[in-house]
Design a protein around this motif. Sequence first.
Motif, PDB file in Angstrom:
ATOM      1  N   GLU A  21       0.831  -1.191   0.000  1.00  0.00           N
ATOM      2  CA  GLU A  21       0.000   0.000   0.000  1.00  0.00           C
ATOM      3  C   GLU A  21       0.878   1.259   0.000  1.00  0.00           C
ATOM      4  OE1 GLU A  21      -3.984   1.337   2.527  1.00  0.00           O
ATOM      5  OE2 GLU A  21      -2.613  -0.220   3.244  1.00  0.00           O
ATOM      6  N   SER A  24       2.477   1.677  -3.321  1.00  0.00           N
ATOM      7  CA  SER A  24       1.534   2.124  -4.344  1.00  0.00           C
ATOM      8  C   SER A  24       1.352   3.636  -4.282  1.00  0.00           C
ATOM      9  CB  SER A  24       0.175   1.454  -4.143  1.00  0.00           C
ATOM     10  OG  SER A  24       0.283   0.070  -4.401  1.00  0.00           O
ATOM     11  N   ALA A  67      -1.029  -5.242  -8.550  1.00  0.00           N
ATOM     12  CA  ALA A  67      -2.186  -4.813  -7.749  1.00  0.00           C
ATOM     13  C   ALA A  67      -3.091  -3.910  -8.577  1.00  0.00           C
ATOM     14  CB  ALA A  67      -1.707  -4.074  -6.500  1.00  0.00           C
ATOM     15  N   ARG A  68      -2.455  -3.060  -9.365  1.00  0.00           N
ATOM     16  CA  ARG A  68      -3.253  -2.174 -10.183  1.00  0.00           C
ATOM     17  C   ARG A  68      -4.014  -2.964 -11.248  1.00  0.00           C
ATOM     18  NH1 ARG A  68      -0.958   3.369 -12.862  1.00  0.00           N
ATOM     19  NH2 ARG A  68       0.050   1.892 -14.255  1.00  0.00           N
ATOM     20  N   ALA A  70      -4.989  -5.914 -10.911  1.00  0.00           N
ATOM     21  CA  ALA A  70      -6.054  -6.646 -10.231  1.00  0.00           C
ATOM     22  C   ALA A  70      -7.284  -5.753 -10.054  1.00  0.00           C
ATOM     23  CB  ALA A  70      -5.558  -7.157  -8.880  1.00  0.00           C
ATOM     24  N   GLU A  71      -7.028  -4.512  -9.738  1.00  0.00           N
ATOM     25  CA  GLU A  71      -8.126  -3.549  -9.623  1.00  0.00           C
ATOM     26  C   GLU A  71      -8.870  -3.424 -10.941  1.00  0.00           C
ATOM     27  OE1 GLU A  71      -7.856   0.452  -7.477  1.00  0.00           O
ATOM     28  OE2 GLU A  71      -5.739  -0.099  -7.837  1.00  0.00           O
ATOM     29  N   ILE A  72      -8.060  -3.292 -11.995  1.00  0.00           N
ATOM     30  CA  ILE A  72      -8.655  -3.157 -13.327  1.00  0.00           C
ATOM     31  C   ILE A  72      -9.491  -4.387 -13.651  1.00  0.00           C
ATOM     32  CG2 ILE A  72      -8.115  -3.131 -15.799  1.00  0.00           C
ATOM     33  CD1 ILE A  72      -5.726  -1.301 -15.085  1.00  0.00           C
ATOM     34  N   ALA A  74     -10.924  -6.434 -11.604  1.00  0.00           N
ATOM     35  CA  ALA A  74     -12.157  -6.460 -10.805  1.00  0.00           C
ATOM     36  C   ALA A  74     -13.189  -5.505 -11.399  1.00  0.00           C
ATOM     37  CB  ALA A  74     -11.845  -6.060  -9.361  1.00  0.00           C
ATOM     38  N   PHE A  75     -12.702  -4.315 -11.743  1.00  0.00           N
ATOM     39  CA  PHE A  75     -13.615  -3.348 -12.353  1.00  0.00           C
ATOM     40  C   PHE A  75     -14.241  -3.923 -13.625  1.00  0.00           C
ATOM     41  CE2 PHE A  75     -14.498  -0.259 -15.626  1.00  0.00           C
ATOM     42  CZ  PHE A  75     -15.290   0.674 -14.978  1.00  0.00           C
ATOM     43  N   HIS A  96     -11.636   3.049 -18.476  1.00  0.00           N
ATOM     44  CA  HIS A  96     -11.138   2.823 -17.122  1.00  0.00           C
ATOM     45  C   HIS A  96      -9.612   2.749 -17.112  1.00  0.00           C
ATOM     46  CE1 HIS A  96     -11.195   1.660 -12.952  1.00  0.00           C
ATOM     47  NE2 HIS A  96     -10.458   0.596 -13.216  1.00  0.00           N
ATOM     48  N   VAL A 100      -7.037   5.107 -15.033  1.00  0.00           N
ATOM     49  CA  VAL A 100      -6.062   4.577 -14.082  1.00  0.00           C
ATOM     50  C   VAL A 100      -4.658   5.112 -14.393  1.00  0.00           C
ATOM     51  CG1 VAL A 100      -4.822   2.470 -13.447  1.00  0.00           C
ATOM     52  CG2 VAL A 100      -7.338   2.503 -13.457  1.00  0.00           C
TER      53      VAL A 100
END
Lengths: 191, 191, 191, 191
Positions: A21, A24, A67-68, A70-72, A74-75, A96, A100
């Motif tokens: 975190e 990031s 991690a980024r 992974a966010e993408i 999920a979105f 998106h 980002v």
Amino acid sequence: MSTPSRRPRADAGRNRARVLEAASELFAERGDEVQMAEVAKSAGVGVGTVYRHFPTRQALIEAVAEARFAEILAFARAECLSTPDAREGLKRFLLHIGQVHEDGRALSRSIETALGSTAPRGEVGAELRELGAELLERGRGDGTVRADVTVEDLYMIVGALAAVARADWGDWRRFVDFQMAGLDPEVAGRP
Amino acid sequence: MSTPSRRPRADAGRNRARVLEAASELFAERGDEVQMAEVAKSAGVGVGTVYRHFPTRQALIEAVAEARFAEILAFARAECLSTPDAREGLKRFLLHIGQVHEDGRALSRSIETALGSTAPRGEVGAELRELGAELLERGRGDGTVRADVTVEDLYMIVGALAAVARADWGDWRRFVDFQMAGLDPEVAGRP
Amino acid sequence: MSTPSRRPRADAGRNRARVLEAASELFAERGDEVQMAEVAKSAGVGVGTVYRHFPTRQALIEAVAEARFAEILAFARAECLSTPDAREGLKRFLLHIGQVHEDGRALSRSIETALGSTAPRGEVGAELRELGAELLERGRGDGTVRADVTVEDLYMIVGALAAVARADWGDWRRFVDFQMAGLDPEVAGRP
Amino acid sequence: MSTPSRRPRADAGRNRARVLEAASELFAERGDEVQMAEVAKSAGVGVGTVYRHFPTRQALIEAVAEARFAEILAFARAECLSTPDAREGLKRFLLHIGQVHEDGRALSRSIETALGSTAPRGEVGAELRELGAELLERGRGDGTVRADVTVEDLYMIVGALAAVARADWGDWRRFVDFQMAGLDPEVAGRP
DNA sequence: GATGAATGAGCATTCATTCAT
DNA sequence: CATGAATGAATGCTCATTCAT
């Protein structure tokens, strides 16, 4: 008489998360100039702990990048696979991604510099490819996307978009529009 | 404190060219890892001479980048403004740019890292923008290119292409095809 | 990129002292020509360790200077505040300062060059000023020193003495005699 | 048809003077950071010419220093040898020296750094010593200066004053007062 | 496991001095 | 004589990584 130790039971995985975190945020703000020691400090741990979880600086950046992604991912799963038409889903996906990279320009540059590319890697990378395949498949299904587009093609476009959005060359949303136009089935095959 | 010079007085501006050439080759081959001393050695001059002509490492890279842009400009003027239709000229332009970045991947990365972007700068940059305007104007003239495309749009695409061609995400020629499709007047305005 | 360490973990602050000591000796001997790497080597540590404790070369020199001032302070407290008459104490103070600068000429020059002045600074500087005030106060008390002399005056004289003692202009002890004469209450007010 | 050349008959010695003047100003303003090339430029000549007249940087600084001493010498001869009493002449001498060093602090520091001392050297140095001897002789003559003061003593005081005036330790005029007091015949011999 | 002091190779940059023109 | 381009040794400082405690 027993003063509580500062970070008593910070069990293993907890630290990994804190470091990730911290990294990031720092990389998103200041990019490649952040040092391992800063990350450690910001995460409230020693450098050694950072290195326990991420054996090299590059590995840390890789993890931040993942991690980024992974966010993408999920979105995209939540917002792009269930749109009325596939074209819409694809566009949301690209928008998106652009967002980002605009929001984390410095991070994107660090990734580019450290890893040589902002392309998704590893496990999440594989899942993203699958997701891309699905987006394209849907497009083929409802005829809103050129049928000959491959996942590789899509991720070239994604990579290109990342570069455009992290740079300051103009409004990357226009760029997305051009890509959507290029993916239109109507024009397939024009020289 | 210094040892007598070895190869002195080699005509003023000649050395600048030698340094630039040496730097171009070295950066194209090995990218950001080349050191100023290597450039000097490879050019057959002392470091001091490199610094006389290019006050910082970044300035040197900038100059190398500009030289490449100048080449592109020359190519474009000769080969892209006189094609039967404007679309063809534009495509040749993009293909050339892709080729240049594929051939000089390491250099492209150095430029990206050192300058933060591969966008054309300075005088040559201005001329390239003019050239881009002409290419688009021709396209508007013969109706082979979307009329609403701006120079800024074009250079977003060029920047994107540079990123794609220097990366290893797939066949960048496919990417060029998508861009050409996106620039097709037929699809302008599709959502 | 680095080679495994050789002599690790030698007690925290111990190293600072070793570096300071090494630096003191080297600068006293060879002055401004000593390099950071030499100091490190002489202290038996890596350059990095030197920089950990003293962030710049100047900071190191400052610390060496401060150490010397601390010595002077200690001497003065022990030997100059308890003399039969204040004049004697003041003279001992000046003689000690002259001696210190004669013994560490090269160091004095380094300090002058690096810091722009050999005047006491920081915490120790403040304590030295206080001490100077006491010396003068005592002199005012027993009437052996001109009453109008300020601490600022005294430290102008001290600075001057430092310059004389580190130079080679003659016997600095004679210079001290002149200063003592000038501080004599008898002559106060002569044009 | 013959355009007059820029600096046609800049005969030898003229250039020397220009260089010296330029160097004096630059060193007085910016001290040790001035580079040989700047001096050349400011004097309107090439570096080579600077080196023709002053074989090393140190030699140049030495020459600048000597020029300053020459000024002091001229002043002293005109203003200090003909005062009603010798004491007055001596004081004027010291005040002038203080002023010169205050006005050219940066230069004084350069001299100190480059030459290791601000003491007068060379021919002018010798003449200054003679002048000092005369000043003291006059003082011995009219009894306004301690008879045991040697030229060496005087120049220790002068050097000290230079250090005080170029530093920022307080009002160097006070320091001059103390020196005058110390040179008073009344107090000679006090412990 | 966690800590953070220690390590040291690496490197851009400066600038006095030289000497071909 | 003057010029100024060329030289290159010299050096302070950084920071990823290691490992004794």
